[in-house]
Design an enzyme around this catalytic site. Structure first.
Site, PDB file in Angstrom:
ATOM      1  N   GLU A  87       1.848 -10.728   0.320  1.00  0.00           N
ATOM      2  CA  GLU A  87       2.237  -9.327   0.259  1.00  0.00           C
ATOM      3  C   GLU A  87       3.762  -9.217   0.289  1.00  0.00           C
ATOM      4  O   GLU A  87       4.466 -10.157   0.674  1.00  0.00           O
ATOM      5  CB  GLU A  87       1.635  -8.541   1.430  1.00  0.00           C
ATOM      6  CG  GLU A  87       1.768  -7.038   1.269  1.00  0.00           C
ATOM      7  CD  GLU A  87       0.952  -6.252   2.280  1.00  0.00           C
ATOM      8  OE1 GLU A  87       0.751  -5.044   2.074  1.00  0.00           O
ATOM      9  OE2 GLU A  87       0.510  -6.844   3.285  1.00  0.00           O
TER      10      GLU A  87
ATOM     11  N   HIS B 158       0.982  -9.267  -3.550  1.00  0.00           N
ATOM     12  CA  HIS B 158      -0.021  -8.239  -3.257  1.00  0.00           C
ATOM     13  C   HIS B 158       0.639  -6.866  -3.246  1.00  0.00           C
ATOM     14  O   HIS B 158       1.513  -6.583  -2.422  1.00  0.00           O
ATOM     15  CB  HIS B 158      -0.653  -8.525  -1.892  1.00  0.00           C
ATOM     16  CG  HIS B 158      -1.697  -7.533  -1.497  1.00  0.00           C
ATOM     17  ND1 HIS B 158      -2.994  -7.597  -1.944  1.00  0.00           N
ATOM     18  CD2 HIS B 158      -1.628  -6.435  -0.705  1.00  0.00           C
ATOM     19  CE1 HIS B 158      -3.683  -6.585  -1.437  1.00  0.00           C
ATOM     20  NE2 HIS B 158      -2.876  -5.864  -0.680  1.00  0.00           N
TER      21      HIS B 158
ATOM     22  N   ASP C  79       0.143 -17.857  -4.773  1.00  0.00           N
ATOM     23  CA  ASP C  79       0.674 -16.713  -5.519  1.00  0.00           C
ATOM     24  C   ASP C  79      -0.480 -15.993  -6.212  1.00  0.00           C
ATOM     25  O   ASP C  79      -0.679 -16.122  -7.423  1.00  0.00           O
ATOM     26  CB  ASP C  79       1.714 -17.192  -6.528  1.00  0.00           C
ATOM     27  CG  ASP C  79       2.384 -16.035  -7.266  1.00  0.00           C
ATOM     28  OD1 ASP C  79       2.395 -14.924  -6.709  1.00  0.00           O
ATOM     29  OD2 ASP C  79       2.882 -16.252  -8.384  1.00  0.00           O
TER      30      ASP C  79
ATOM     31  N   ASP D 195       0.848  -1.188   0.000  1.00  0.00           N
ATOM     32  CA  ASP D 195       0.000   0.000   0.000  1.00  0.00           C
ATOM     33  C   ASP D 195       0.886   1.241   0.000  1.00  0.00           C
ATOM     34  O   ASP D 195       2.089   1.160  -0.207  1.00  0.00           O
ATOM     35  CB  ASP D 195      -0.930  -0.023   1.211  1.00  0.00           C
ATOM     36  CG  ASP D 195      -0.157  -0.081   2.522  1.00  0.00           C
ATOM     37  OD1 ASP D 195       0.010   0.969   3.150  1.00  0.00           O
ATOM     38  OD2 ASP D 195       0.291  -1.183   2.912  1.00  0.00           O
TER      39      ASP D 195
END
Length: 717
Positions: free
Chosen positions: A586, A529, A577, A203
């Site tokens: 992630e 991710h 995955d 993020d």
């Protein structure tokens, strides 16, 4: 005591992570990566898919129901056999849920490419054996951090056009920017310039507690290499970063990008909580996927200062002051000033905890047990300044003698006492010799525990069977660091062997036969991710760059994709995955940092690849012998050119004898292997000198003398 492992790692809430067309009813509906975790495995013979070092361990795990030994052969690309042998049956391997055997071809020291290990009609994926095996990974694992930089354009000439992008979060529309970020309501009444630093994970958030440990690992990697005289490979113009060729080692330039951000997060003088560090800065709500940083239109917020964040700043900045001083004294002074202010502020506010409820738009990183952070920060300040106040904070901490400083689950952002121990064990200081030796012994004791756990498992993983939680791959790499440091302290080759075998696990010798490092290995993770390495969601965006480490198996299954796809998985196989599986797949700076440390260590040339020549001789003389026991004298001579400072002598008893008592040394057993360590007064063996010690033991009818001895990892004549 450290918090339980499953509570300290979760960072995400599934219902808030994904927005827009990719979220329907709380579940990811875009195409996802293939099926079950076992689908990644293409062969029953699991190897390091990149390869092995000529002078390193070379082991493979074979998934088989056979109970008898099987024949293995090592062949090259042309089919020529170079070595053969028999596997060792291991039976049921609890973490993987598989029945396995192990093939050991370490005795082969040739070099080449395209090797295949065949066992019982099944062949491994091709791999190399070469001395420069990890050179590219050393660079790529470190380049991850440049890719993750906030507040700077990512240059196509350094990363390629697919990964180039404009600067994120500098206030250019639609960004609200990080140059003037307000606090959350009730936290403060002003704004701060907190640009720069690294995006923490998948993020756009930036977290001081994760930034602190990640920066520490990066700088520690250079500090360790410099002690070993192998820092050239981490020096100036060795990385693909804008600051190359400026007279400063590139690894320190990269660390400085985060250190500058960490110091911007410090509360200024004249404000409430002056000297403390804001805990984190991120979007007011979770950013949708996919979103590149410069496209993020969310407002940004500073979150309340915390004691844990402040102590991370103190520790990382104190280390900075020590390591940067030869290259930039002014910056080192600035770091030390920030570290002192942070330490004082944390002492004045020792219980300002980040709440676990603060998880909207970013991970909470709550930590209500900060005694370990106090110990770590004090250790760094003491190692840098030598001042008695910091020494007293170190020796007065319960963590200084706690057996859980190196926990069974490794170190991490919430468990940092081990970092203080590593610094005290390796950086010269004024600690009394006995205290220093005890700290060093705690490192080797922890490493011995990891080696024992590896020996008991079919895939040689240092984590316990219940240790597959959020970010388990970062835990594996962190344990490898402890093993490597133990090797540095003792000179014992078995610790280097253990550290290298953890790399085998990360690169494919694991329960699903997949490399967890993008771009490395025939079957490697490629859909981690991430907000802007999101090819699985948007074909115009790239997959993660080479050298990005996936979080790894997580038996708690803490996201909808994992819950749907991995139900019933064995702990070590709970990985998929898929970009939607944020709890297993992630990326994060605090996982890539230990990988970069480990890759740099593995890339160092330690020998020519030939077996080590004898640097010692040993005589073993039985002094007395009776029906159930014996006494003996063991004498070791240093025939090498340099002094041995701290010695460990090991041997295997051919008839299973056991040592029950010793004088002038301490002796312990690992099965039939006896391991003798020096006493305080005879730890040094000068070139040409000898050391002797006596033992008493038991036998069962016969008492043949051992014939093979190893001194600090070197075979003796």
């Amino acid at each position: 005591m450290p918090p339980t492992p499953l509570l300290r790692h979760p960072r995400r809430l599934a219902a808030t992570l994904l927005t827009g067309s990719f979220l329907v009813g709380g579940l990811l509906t875009a195409p996802t990566a293939a099926a079950a975790p076992s689908a990644a495995a293409t062969t029953a013979v699991r190897v390091n898919q990149v390869g092995y070092l000529p002078d390193g361990p070379k082991r493979a795990t074979v998934v088989t129901t056979a109970t008898q030994s099987l024949t293995w052969q090592l062949r090259d690309a042309s089919g020529t056999a170079f070595a053969s042998g028999a596997t060792v049956p291991r039976g049921a391997d609890a973490p993987s849920g598989q029945s396995v055997q192990v093939a050991d071809f370490s005795s082969y020291r040739g070099s080449g490419s395209g090797y295949v290990l065949t066992v019982d009609g099944s062949g491994s994926v091709p791999f190399d054996i070469r001395a420069n095996l990890y050179d590219a990974l050393r660079s790529d694992a470190m380049a991850f951090f440049y890719h993750q930089r906030s507040g700077i354009p990512i240059d196509a000439s350094l990363v390629g056009s697919a990964y180039a992008r404009p600067a994120g979060h500098l206030g250019v529309a639609p960004n609200k920017g990080d140059t003037s970020v307000p606090c959350q309501a009730t936290v403060c009444d002003y704004s701060r310039d907190v640009r720069g630093g690294w995006y923490d994970a998948g993020d756009h958030g930036k977290y001081v507690v994760n930034g602190g440990i990640s920066t520490w690992l990066m700088v520690n990697s250079f500090e360790r290499a410099k002690r070993a005289g192998k820092d050239t490979a981490l020096g100036d113009s060795t990385l693909r970063i804008p600051e190359r060729d400026n007279g400063v080692p590139d690894v320190l330039d990269e660390a400085r990008w985060e250190l500058d951000f960490l110091m911007r997060m410090q509360v200024p003088e004249g404000k409430p909580y002056a000297g403390m560090a804001f805990h984190k800065i991120h979007d007011a709500a979770w950013t949708g996927m996919p979103t590149r940083p410069e496209q993020d239109a969310q407002p940004r917020e500073l979150h309340r200062p915390s004691t844990a964040a402040t102590l991370n700043l103190a520790a990382a900045a104190a280390q900075c002051a020590r390591v940067f001083r030869p290259y930039d004294a002014a910056f080192a002074d600035r770091c030390l000033s920030a570290a002192r202010r942070a330490w004082t502020a944390a002492r004045a506010n020792p219980t300002l905890y980040a709440p676990d409820s603060d998880s909207t738009g970013g991970g909470a990183y709550g930590d209500t047990q900060v005694g370990d952070e106090f110990y770590w920060a004090a250790a760094e300040l003491y190692a840098t300044t030598g001042e008695s106040g910091y020494r007293d904070a170190v020796t007065g901490s319960s963590w200084h003698t706690s057996p859980t400083a190196f926990s069974a689950y490794g170190f991490g952002w919430a468990d940092t006492a081990a970092l203080g121990r590593l610094t005290l064990a390796t950086v010269p200081s004024g600690l009394p010799a006995a205290d220093r030796d005890r700290v060093r012994a705690s490192v080797t004791t922890a490493a011995d525990g990891y080696l024992s756990r590896m020996a008991a498992q079919g895939y040689a993983v240092p984590v316990p069977a219940d240790g597959y939680f959020w970010g388990s791959n970062g835990e594996v790499a962190g344990d490898a660091i402890v093993l490597a440091v133990a090797g540095e302290l003792t000179g014992n080759e078995r610790y280097r062997t253990g550290a290298l075998e953890t790399m085998d696990y990360l690169l494919g010798r694991n329960a699903i036969g997949q490399s967890y490092i993008s771009g490395y290995g025939e079957t490697s993770s490629r859909n981690q991710h991430h907000r802007f390495w999101a090819h699985q969601l948007d074909a115009t965006l790239p997959n993660p760059p080479a050298g990005s480490l996936a979080g790894g198996p997580n038996s708690a299954l803490q996201d909808p994709v994992a819950q749907e796809k991995l139900a019933g998985c064995a702990p070590a196989a709970c990985y998929i995955d898929d970009i939607g599986s944020y709890s297993t797949n992630e990326v994060a700076i605090n996982w890539n940092a230990p990988l970069a440390w480990l890759a740099a260590y593995a890339a160092e040339r330690t020998s020519t690849g030939e077996p080590p020549t004898g640097a010692c001789t040993v005589t073993y003389k039985t002094d007395s012998f009776w029906n159930t026991g014996f006494t003996a004298t063991v004498t070791a001579k240093n025939t090498g050119p340099t002094a041995v400072d701290g010695w460990q002598l090991s041997w295997i008893y051919p008839a299973g004898q056991r040592v029950t008592n010793a004088w002038n040394a301490t002796v312990a057993h690992n099965g039939t292997t006896a391991v003798a360590r020096n006493a305080d007064w005879n730890r040094t063996i000068e070139p040409g000198a000898t050391v002797s010690f006596g033992i008493q033991g038991t036998h069962s009818g016969t008492n043949p003398s051992p014939t093979a001895f190893t001194l600090n990892g070197n075979a003796c004549a």
